[in-house]
Write an enzyme that holds these catalytic residues in place. Structure first.
Site, PDB file in Angstrom:
ATOM      1  N   ARG A  24      26.679   4.150  39.495  1.00 49.06           N
ATOM      2  CA  ARG A  24      26.386   4.744  38.193  1.00 49.06           C
ATOM      3  C   ARG A  24      25.000   5.366  38.198  1.00 49.06           C
ATOM      4  NH1 ARG A  24      27.670  -0.338  38.408  1.00 49.06           N
ATOM      5  NH2 ARG A  24      26.333  -2.001  37.737  1.00 49.06           N
ATOM      6  N   ASP A  78      22.310   2.290  34.305  1.00 48.34           N
ATOM      7  CA  ASP A  78      22.877   1.118  33.661  1.00 48.34           C
ATOM      8  C   ASP A  78      21.737   0.417  32.930  1.00 48.34           C
ATOM      9  OD1 ASP A  78      24.902  -0.770  33.062  1.00 48.34           O
ATOM     10  OD2 ASP A  78      24.168  -2.085  34.646  1.00 48.34           O
ATOM     11  N   ARG A 132      26.703   9.331  32.701  1.00 50.86           N
ATOM     12  CA  ARG A 132      27.526   8.151  32.941  1.00 50.86           C
ATOM     13  C   ARG A 132      28.809   8.256  32.134  1.00 50.86           C
ATOM     14  NH1 ARG A 132      26.271   1.707  32.799  1.00 50.86           N
ATOM     15  NH2 ARG A 132      28.429   1.115  33.087  1.00 50.86           N
ATOM     16  N   ASP A 134      21.149  -2.876  30.495  1.00 46.79           N
ATOM     17  CA  ASP A 134      21.729  -4.089  29.919  1.00 46.79           C
ATOM     18  C   ASP A 134      20.708  -4.799  29.041  1.00 46.79           C
ATOM     19  OD1 ASP A 134      24.191  -3.871  31.257  1.00 46.79           O
ATOM     20  OD2 ASP A 134      23.428  -4.938  33.011  1.00 46.79           O
TER      21      ASP A 134
END
Length: 165
Positions: free
Chosen positions: A93, A96, A82, A98
């Site tokens: 992507r 990811d 990434r 989070d």
């Protein structure tokens, strides 16, 4: 002291399922008592001209600060290729990760916002999050997360069949 944290993971480039599995294996090294939701395939939101995502949520206990966790999750993302400098904002992507919730902490800084700012509008986060813990509340508003979930439209989220993959 450990803090129960919830992370949303997603991928829509390359070996999506492989990247999710890889992230879980790496997260096992930094989170104690790791739990993993089912995997969902979801239509993109915000930036629509991109492939579908595979999404899930993991939970576990982290010994450290939210910023230390952010650094570790970004290292995992970076190890999959990434590149934030060339990526389209909210575009495709490899991985990811989070930080959705970090205990009952409410954090608003230039580096990190917890609860994640998109939590209330993202069924692809709320559904697997509530699968892991159906009584969670938003620590900023004390709203039950299931109350937020039932107000959302389908958003193109479907249980992903991992059998034979």
């Amino acid at each position: 002291m450990s803090c129960l944290t919830y992370l949303s993971i997603g991928s829509n480039r390359g070996d999506r399922l492989g990247y999710l599995k890889y992230s879980v294996e790496r997260l096992r090294l930094i989170l104690k008592s790791l739990a993993f939701s089912r995997i969902y395939e979801t239509d993109p939101v915000y930036y629509l001209e991109q492939p579908k995502f595979l999404n899930a949520v993991v939970s576990g206990y982290f010994s450290g600060t939210p910023y230390e966790l952010l650094n570790k999750t970004q290292e995992i993302e970076d190890s999959t290729g990434r590149n934030r400098s060339t990526s389209i904002s909210r575009g495709p992507r490899t991985l990811d990760i989070d930080i959705v919730l970090f205990g009952n902490k409410v954090i608003k800084s230039s580096l990190l916002t917890v609860p994640h700012p998109g939590l209330k509008e993202r069924k692809f986060v709320l559904l697997p999050l509530l699968e892991l813990n159906p009584v969670l509340k938003d620590p900023a508003t004390n709203t039950k997360l299931w109350e937020l979930l039932i107000k959302l439209e389908n958003q193109g989220i479907y249980l992903y069949n991992t059998h034979g993959k």
